[in-house]
Design a protein around this motif. Structure first.
Motif, PDB file in Angstrom:
ATOM      1  N   UNK A 188       0.712  -1.455  -0.085  1.00  0.00           N
ATOM      2  CA  UNK A 188       0.124   0.128   0.032  1.00  0.00           C
ATOM      3  C   UNK A 188       0.791   1.216   0.016  1.00  0.00           C
ATOM      4  N   UNK A 189       1.993   1.232  -0.390  1.00  0.00           N
ATOM      5  CA  UNK A 189       2.959   2.478  -0.424  1.00  0.00           C
ATOM      6  C   UNK A 189       2.211   3.642  -1.172  1.00  0.00           C
ATOM      7  N   UNK A 190       1.610   3.425  -2.244  1.00  0.00           N
ATOM      8  CA  UNK A 190       0.957   4.472  -2.889  1.00  0.00           C
ATOM      9  C   UNK A 190      -0.176   5.358  -1.771  1.00  0.00           C
ATOM     10  N   UNK A 191      -0.720   4.468  -1.028  1.00  0.00           N
ATOM     11  CA  UNK A 191      -1.607   5.030  -0.220  1.00  0.00           C
ATOM     12  C   UNK A 191      -0.778   5.752   0.925  1.00  0.00           C
ATOM     13  N   UNK A 192       0.270   5.379   1.227  1.00  0.00           N
ATOM     14  CA  UNK A 192       1.303   5.915   2.149  1.00  0.00           C
ATOM     15  C   UNK A 192       1.206   7.305   1.929  1.00  0.00           C
ATOM     16  N   UNK A 193       1.728   7.611   0.587  1.00  0.00           N
ATOM     17  CA  UNK A 193       2.044   9.039   0.242  1.00  0.00           C
ATOM     18  C   UNK A 193       0.862   9.797   0.276  1.00  0.00           C
TER      19      UNK A 193
END
Length: 105
Positions: free
Chosen positions: A40-45
């Protein structure tokens, strides 16, 4: 009824980190980026209000972000395509996200 928050399953007692998210001293940058985006890295941003996200997820992805940014994982020739569109990459770049998270290997 309480609203569910993002990645709430990470805070459940029965949650087990998926084996494919486990990295070790032999892991390279392609593997680390794959785990980052798979988790979920994109969500982290895009986290604006941490209270709406799992604390365990924030800790995991935040730690992995820091390790990648600190060059813990080195490129070793494996290819990895960042799973974002060109406009998503540009928007994150404009917001100051380090290029290491936006550049294909």
């Amino acid at each position: 009824m309480q609203e569910r928050y993002n990645f709430c399953e990470w805070d459940e007692e029965t949650f087990k980190l998926p084996d494919e998210y486990l990295l070790d001293e032999n892991s390279d940058l392609a593997e680390a980026l794959n785990v980052f985006y798979s988790a979920g890295g994109y969500d982290f941003f895009n986290v604006m209000e941490p209270k709406y996200y799992s604390g365990n997820w924030l800790d995991f992805v935040g730690s992995l972000y820091a390790e990648i940014e600190d060059n813990k994982y080195q490129p070793r020739g494996k290819k990895y395509i960042i799973p974002l569109t060109g406009s998503q990459k540009q928007e994150l770049l404009d917001r100051g996200v380090p290029k290491i998270f936006l550049t294909n290997l």
